[in-house]
Design a protein around this motif. Structure first.
Motif, mmCIF file in Angstrom:
data_model
loop_
_atom_site.group_PDB
_atom_site.id
_atom_site.type_symbol
_atom_site.label_atom_id
_atom_site.label_comp_id
_atom_site.label_asym_id
_atom_site.label_seq_id
_atom_site.Cartn_x
_atom_site.Cartn_y
_atom_site.Cartn_z
ATOM 1 N N PRO A 196 -71.238 19.845 94.077
ATOM 2 C CA PRO A 196 -72.942 19.570 93.478
ATOM 3 C C PRO A 196 -73.204 19.359 95.123
ATOM 4 O O PRO A 196 -74.906 19.719 94.975
ATOM 5 N N ASN A 197 -72.743 18.667 96.165
ATOM 6 C CA ASN A 197 -73.256 17.680 97.235
ATOM 7 C C ASN A 197 -72.771 18.489 98.111
ATOM 8 O O ASN A 197 -72.797 17.778 99.778
ATOM 9 N N ASP A 198 -71.537 19.170 98.347
ATOM 10 C CA ASP A 198 -71.382 19.903 99.346
ATOM 11 C C ASP A 198 -72.378 21.378 100.035
ATOM 12 O O ASP A 198 -72.699 22.272 98.519
ATOM 13 N N PRO A 199 -73.003 21.413 100.702
ATOM 14 C CA PRO A 199 -73.968 22.214 100.992
ATOM 15 C C PRO A 199 -73.530 23.736 101.730
ATOM 16 O O PRO A 199 -74.149 25.177 101.689
ATOM 17 N N LEU A 242 -79.135 26.009 89.543
ATOM 18 C CA LEU A 242 -78.059 25.907 88.330
ATOM 19 C C LEU A 242 -76.974 24.497 88.660
ATOM 20 O O LEU A 242 -76.588 23.980 87.733
ATOM 21 N N VAL A 243 -76.916 24.548 90.027
ATOM 22 C CA VAL A 243 -75.955 23.567 90.139
ATOM 23 C C VAL A 243 -76.325 21.930 90.144
ATOM 24 O O VAL A 243 -76.192 20.892 89.055
ATOM 25 N N ARG A 244 -77.964 22.270 90.329
ATOM 26 C CA ARG A 244 -79.006 20.083 90.236
ATOM 27 C C ARG A 244 -78.431 20.360 89.090
ATOM 28 O O ARG A 244 -78.572 19.887 88.649
ATOM 29 N N ALA A 245 -78.734 21.853 87.555
ATOM 30 C CA ALA A 245 -78.654 21.744 86.225
ATOM 31 C C ALA A 245 -77.907 21.084 85.466
ATOM 32 O O ALA A 245 -77.377 19.794 84.673
ATOM 33 N N VAL A 246 -77.186 22.006 86.229
ATOM 34 C CA VAL A 246 -75.726 21.161 85.361
ATOM 35 C C VAL A 246 -75.106 19.971 85.796
ATOM 36 O O VAL A 246 -74.469 19.058 85.387
ATOM 37 N N TYR A 247 -75.875 19.687 87.698
ATOM 38 C CA TYR A 247 -75.110 18.558 87.954
ATOM 39 C C TYR A 247 -76.003 16.947 87.124
ATOM 40 O O TYR A 247 -75.740 15.974 86.317
ATOM 41 N N ALA A 268 -85.096 10.839 86.825
ATOM 42 C CA ALA A 268 -85.891 10.636 87.944
ATOM 43 C C ALA A 268 -84.766 10.166 89.146
ATOM 44 O O ALA A 268 -85.482 10.748 90.120
ATOM 45 N N ARG A 269 -84.616 9.372 88.941
ATOM 46 C CA ARG A 269 -82.929 8.754 90.017
ATOM 47 C C ARG A 269 -82.139 10.164 90.761
ATOM 48 O O ARG A 269 -82.674 10.558 92.076
ATOM 49 N N LEU A 270 -82.355 11.071 89.945
ATOM 50 C CA LEU A 270 -81.298 12.134 89.774
ATOM 51 C C LEU A 270 -82.340 13.860 91.037
ATOM 52 O O LEU A 270 -81.844 13.792 92.259
ATOM 53 N N SER A 271 -83.406 13.176 90.566
ATOM 54 C CA SER A 271 -84.649 14.223 91.260
ATOM 55 C C SER A 271 -84.972 13.375 92.703
ATOM 56 O O SER A 271 -84.805 14.501 93.174
ATOM 57 N N ARG A 272 -85.253 12.575 92.449
ATOM 58 C CA ARG A 272 -85.687 11.870 94.146
ATOM 59 C C ARG A 272 -84.899 12.459 94.686
ATOM 60 O O ARG A 272 -84.508 12.574 95.780
ATOM 61 N N ARG A 273 -83.361 11.740 94.482
ATOM 62 C CA ARG A 273 -82.163 12.111 94.829
ATOM 63 C C ARG A 273 -82.276 13.401 95.598
ATOM 64 O O ARG A 273 -81.325 13.595 96.750
ATOM 65 N N TYR A 274 -82.515 14.075 94.564
ATOM 66 C CA TYR A 274 -82.059 15.665 95.513
ATOM 67 C C TYR A 274 -83.265 15.939 96.483
ATOM 68 O O TYR A 274 -83.443 16.410 97.326
ATOM 69 N N SER A 275 -84.798 14.892 96.152
ATOM 70 C CA SER A 275 -85.744 15.538 97.012
ATOM 71 C C SER A 275 -85.099 14.870 98.323
ATOM 72 O O SER A 275 -85.994 15.206 99.308
ATOM 73 N N THR A 276 -84.980 13.492 98.763
ATOM 74 C CA THR A 276 -84.759 13.288 99.540
ATOM 75 C C THR A 276 -83.174 13.669 100.287
ATOM 76 O O THR A 276 -83.586 13.855 101.359
ATOM 77 N N GLU A 277 -82.858 14.375 99.478
ATOM 78 C CA GLU A 277 -81.588 15.408 100.281
ATOM 79 C C GLU A 277 -82.191 16.516 100.949
ATOM 80 O O GLU A 277 -81.896 16.988 102.464
ATOM 81 N N ASN A 278 -82.896 16.797 100.468
ATOM 82 C CA ASN A 278 -84.252 18.054 100.731
ATOM 83 C C ASN A 278 -84.780 17.984 101.692
ATOM 84 O O ASN A 278 -84.907 18.425 102.926
#
Length: 289
Positions: A178-181, A190-195, A227-237
């Protein structure tokens, strides 16, 4: 024929036959008034002829005459059924031959099979749809609860096992990062939802094994993790966007450096040419002196 059309070898031809028949009936419905008019005209003009004795038989005879079965001698030279209106009957038959037998029949056949490639393409698609519907219907019948208590239960179970694509315990896994671009096998959403679901499941298991918090706290923890996961994905984005913007800036600076180096080289060349010209002029003045 419909059952034979379920087989892959003959399905496309049966479907083409069905489509051509539908088109032919559709076009025939547009010209039915002309056929009915000729049948009634023959019924009036040839009332002594047995094939035109009544309107229904006359209509059937007119439809058959469209294929070319005219029976010219039997109609006009039958002593048992003399003509009542000789000239009008001949003109009516000539009009029927030109308008219906020659023009209308060939027109309907040509329209029905005009685009054979389109018919083949549509027939292949319809054949696949019918096959999928047949497979779905057979699977619903095979896995129906009514067959669980049938006398031949072992045979049904064997048929069910052979029909299954994934055998028990239904192992079918797809390993993703999931963390591999560079992961492109599944969409990023879909990967984010599964994660997120996997993280929530792990959190729920750890919480219940600890034995302390009630389900309300579990829900709160799930929302916190989400919320943490969403912040993490927002930070990655945001990091990815920043990297892309930095790369774009570097490309712009490289292009600017190339332009500056080109301008400097051109100016140096011009200055070199001027120095050479001045040196030549000095040499000439020295020689003159």
């Amino acid at each position: 024929m419909i059952v034979v059309g379920r087989f892959p070898m003959f399905g496309i031809y049966v479907q083409m036959f069905t489509q051509v028949s539908i088109n032919f009936i559709k076009f025939l419905a547009a010209y039915v008034c002309l056929i009915v008019g000729f049948s009634l005209g023959f019924n009036v003009l040839h009332k002594n002829y047995k094939s035109f004795a009544n309107p229904p038989i006359s209509l059937l005879k007119t439809v058959i005459m469209m294929s070319g079965e005219l029976e010219f001698e039997d109609i006009f030279f039958d002593k048992k059924a003399p003509l009542v209106y000789p000239g009008t009957a001949h003109l009516m038959l000539l009009s029927f031959v030109i308008l219906v037998t020659v023009i209308l029949t060939n027109l309907m056949v040509g329209l029905a099979v005009s685009d054979i490639q389109e018919l083949r393409r549509c027939a292949g698609l319809d054949r696949l749809v019918r096959r999928a519907e047949l497979v779905a219907h057979l699977e619903n019948m095979l896995f129906s609860k009514l067959l669980d208590h049938a006398p031949a239960c072992r045979i049904i179970q064997a048929c069910r096992r052979s029909a299954l694509l994934l055998h028990p315990p239904y192992h079918c896994a797809l390993h993703i990062r999931p963390n591999d671009p560079r992961e492109r096998r599944l969409p990023r959403e879909l990967v984010r939802a599964v994660y997120r679901l996997v993280g929530e499941r792990k959190t729920r298991r750890a919480t219940f094994r600890g034995g302390a918090p009630p389900p309300r706290n579990v829900a709160a923890n799930e929302s916190t993790n989400h919320a943490r996961l969403s912040r993490r994905y927002s930070t990655e984005n945001s990091n990815q966007q920043q990297l892309s913007s930095n790369q774009q800036q570097l490309n712009e600076l490289a292009a600017e450096l190339k332009r500056c180096s080109y301008n400097i080289s051109t100016r140096l060349d011009s200055l070199t040419d001027k120095v050479k010209s001045i040196a030549r002029e000095l040499d000439m003045t020295v020689h003159l002196r």
